[in-house]
Design a protein around this motif. Structure first.
Motif, mmCIF file in Angstrom:
data_model
loop_
_atom_site.group_PDB
_atom_site.id
_atom_site.type_symbol
_atom_site.label_atom_id
_atom_site.label_comp_id
_atom_site.label_asym_id
_atom_site.label_seq_id
_atom_site.Cartn_x
_atom_site.Cartn_y
_atom_site.Cartn_z
ATOM 1 N N HIS A 120 0.834 -1.197 0.000
ATOM 2 C CA HIS A 120 0.000 0.000 0.000
ATOM 3 C C HIS A 120 0.872 1.252 0.000
ATOM 4 O O HIS A 120 0.665 2.190 -0.780
ATOM 5 C CB HIS A 120 -0.912 -0.051 1.234
ATOM 6 N N ASP A 122 -8.005 0.235 0.099
ATOM 7 C CA ASP A 122 -8.348 0.274 -1.319
ATOM 8 C C ASP A 122 -7.644 -0.802 -2.149
ATOM 9 O O ASP A 122 -6.954 -0.512 -3.130
ATOM 10 C CB ASP A 122 -8.064 1.680 -1.892
ATOM 11 N N THR A 181 -8.961 -4.366 3.522
ATOM 12 C CA THR A 181 -8.738 -4.109 2.093
ATOM 13 C C THR A 181 -9.613 -2.958 1.601
ATOM 14 O O THR A 181 -9.198 -2.200 0.723
ATOM 15 C CB THR A 181 -9.019 -5.372 1.247
ATOM 16 N N VAL A 182 -10.796 -2.830 2.190
ATOM 17 C CA VAL A 182 -11.633 -1.681 1.835
ATOM 18 C C VAL A 182 -10.924 -0.392 2.247
ATOM 19 O O VAL A 182 -10.777 0.549 1.459
ATOM 20 C CB VAL A 182 -13.018 -1.772 2.526
ATOM 21 N N LYS A 183 -10.433 -0.389 3.483
ATOM 22 C CA LYS A 183 -9.763 0.793 4.021
ATOM 23 C C LYS A 183 -8.539 1.171 3.183
ATOM 24 O O LYS A 183 -8.265 2.344 2.941
ATOM 25 C CB LYS A 183 -9.334 0.515 5.478
ATOM 26 N N GLU A 210 -13.787 -11.261 7.812
ATOM 27 C CA GLU A 210 -14.367 -9.917 7.975
ATOM 28 C C GLU A 210 -13.269 -8.875 8.155
ATOM 29 O O GLU A 210 -13.298 -7.782 7.591
ATOM 30 C CB GLU A 210 -15.311 -9.878 9.194
ATOM 31 N N LYS A 224 -11.533 -8.207 4.977
ATOM 32 C CA LYS A 224 -12.433 -7.460 4.108
ATOM 33 C C LYS A 224 -12.384 -5.963 4.429
ATOM 34 O O LYS A 224 -12.174 -5.129 3.546
ATOM 35 C CB LYS A 224 -13.862 -7.995 4.295
ATOM 36 N N SER A 225 -12.512 -5.637 5.718
ATOM 37 C CA SER A 225 -12.540 -4.210 6.050
ATOM 38 C C SER A 225 -11.157 -3.576 5.873
ATOM 39 O O SER A 225 -11.046 -2.410 5.494
ATOM 40 C CB SER A 225 -13.096 -3.972 7.462
ATOM 41 N N GLU A 244 -8.459 -4.521 -4.153
ATOM 42 C CA GLU A 244 -9.453 -5.518 -4.551
ATOM 43 C C GLU A 244 -9.279 -6.750 -3.660
ATOM 44 O O GLU A 244 -8.192 -7.010 -3.162
ATOM 45 C CB GLU A 244 -9.227 -5.947 -6.007
#
Lengths: 353, 353
Positions: free
Chosen positions: B42, B83, B79-81, B73, B76-77, B85
């Motif tokens: 990142h 950015d 990778t969302v944070k 979970e 998931k959060s 995929e």
């Protein structure tokens, strides 16, 4: 015949050792391993399976005062009882530096001298599978490549340790370890019990300040939780790695014997690589990394006598030197030694004074 | 730039991986190592040091119920944070047989499929020096030769695990381990802390019934008493042994490519040794023991698909067969397979039915 002696005889045959008319020095500390070996040789001699002259040799390192003297007395009366000749040595071992290493050096010097004195063809030591496994772990934890992990050989061809004093010639005395490939420490203990013969217990073998003792008494029992046959497994691994290393050393010699690829061969005559002060960079670059490292180590050993005080960082710097594009660069080695890259060659030099 | 990311970038260059226009799948369990790797990617992406597409991939082995779901979970959060995929997989792993092995197989299958789906050029895993040292000890205690002790490679060339389904062709997807050569587990933990990001702790990583956990939590701390840098030392040893093994495999291929020494070459055409159903005994006898073993292993692997259920005793019997003077003798291998010595050759056969 006891099973232990039968197994010893089988191994003796496998190691292609002579059955008659030769002399062997037998290193006897008085512990279970060497007493077991001596008892088995006694049995095989009595049964006329081995018609050899055996000279027991005991070295008193004088590290444990009365206990050391009692060991010597014990070996003396045992050899009298079993009718073996005995050579006794005694020398206070320097405690400066690595005590275990000093003791080993003094002991092997004595064994070597004894062998010369009695015109022996070989020296027998009672190293077992356990010793092999312990040596392997010792070298592994210290940090070793393939060269260091192979452990002890059942038959060692003479090296500098067994030179005839002041002659520089090798004496041709083999070091044979006839228990190394098959006997566990408990086998030697059990065989001593079977024969009703006591053995000595070295109090230093209980002293946890020695790495070797901690390996035996703490580490190996823990590894047995993972693999009950860990001793045999590690000893077997050492053997496999030693065989691989022997092949690689033979390959190295082949490469060293090949004539150089460069023009200068003509000027320099037919000297092989390992004799040269300079190594052609192109030849080095074309090699696999591990073989390049092996050839460099061997070449440096010939230039310096040993590889002492060279570490992974030096070899990484040499690797960089070999592949960098600039010429005239150097790598500084310890003690004023220098590797110079010049004119397509790597040259070893030593600063004056 | 954080030191951790700088070191990752240096290693990325050293491993000759691409800096732009490619896609990599990143295996993320949610533990410190993989979270640390993802955070560094990142950072390097943000600084435009790596202009690559990264697809995180998390596989839920469904072995720990709610805990497994919570891991998914968490990833998931995260990778969302950050950015990224994300590809999520879930499959109950069979507990029959070797649970760790089954879990690893299921996970690599998922990673491989994901890589195909997103047209990735490589898969990144977050294995560290610690993992390398633990793997080395695991293989050592199980009993391994040079082949098994080399451990994981920083870049693995595709093998059968990464075949394109139903095509038999290899997909060309590399497996890259950009932390393997330099990062300690505490480095990944520290970097996560520095970035203020939590990571998950797998309760199975605390369960002493797993060998791997006992190696990490009991054995390695004890080995640290002998050598405080034991992790680095063992990982370095694995690397050295892997390099030696690569050289030996290359030598083996050279030997296999040489035409046979016997008359039959003419009749059989120019097939190389490794393709043959029969190996000429003379060629085998002339080899160093370790190279003979390597060639036999390779040849048997090609005949059988793998070396499963073959042990040291089988290889010792084959060695005997090669050197015994009588002809027409056989060695029985498991599952009705037979090695027959006949007419100067060693022939592999399988019983009908």
């Amino acid at each position: 015949m006891h099973t232990f002696s039968r197994k010893l005889l089988t191994e003796w045959r496998k190691l292609e050792q002579p059955f008659a008319d030769k002399t062997f020095v037998v290193a006897v500390s008085g512990g279970a391993d060497s007493v077991g070996l001596l008892l088995a040789l006694h049995e095989l001699r009595k049964l006329k399976k081995l018609n050899l002259r055996f000279v027991a040799a005991h070295f008193n390192h004088d590290l444990r005062g009365d206990e050391s003297d009692a060991d010597a007395e014990f070996v003396k009366s045992l050899t009298v009882k079993l009718d073996f000749e005995l050579a006794l040595g005694k020398k206070k071992v320097a405690s400066a530096g690595n005590l275990e290493q000093n003791a080993r050096n003094a002991r092997y010097d004595f064994l070597s001298e004894t062998a010369e004195n009695v015109h022996a063809d070989g020296i027998l030591t009672a190293h077992t599978l356990n010793d092999q496994a312990e040596t392997f772990l010792h070298n592994l934890m210290r940090g070793s490549g393939l060269q260091g992990l192979g452990g002890m050989k059942p038959v060692t061809i003479p090296d500098s340790r067994f030179q005839i004093p002041d002659s520089g010639e090798q004496s041709g005395i083999r070091l044979v370890r006839p228990l190394l490939n098959w006997a566990m420490r408990e086998d030697t203990e059990n065989y001593c019990h079977l024969r009703g013969v006591e053995f000595r217990r070295d109090s230093m073998n209980e002293d946890l300040k020695f790495n070797r003792v901690r390996i035996r008494k703490i580490l190996l029992p823990m590894l047995q939780d993972f693999n009950p046959k860990i001793i045999e497994t590690l000893a077997q691994t050492a053997t496999l790695l030693r065989e691989e290393n022997e092949f690689l050393d033979a390959e190295m010699r082949k490469i060293n014997e090949k004539p150089q690829s460069t023009e200068e061969t003509k000027n320099k005559g037919q000297r092989t690589k390992d004799e040269q002060e300079s190594l052609p960079l192109k030849d080095l670059r074309d090699l696999f990394p591990s073989m390049r490292k092996r050839i460099l180590r061997d070449w440096l050993k010939r230039r310096r006598g040993d590889l002492r005080s060279l570490d992974a960082k030096h070899f990484a710097a040499i690797e960089n030197l070999i592949f960098s594009r600039k010429s005239g660069k150097t790598v500084e080695l310890p003690n004023g030694e220098i590797l110079l890259k010049n004119d397509g060659h790597l040259t070893f030099m030593k600063r004056e004074g």
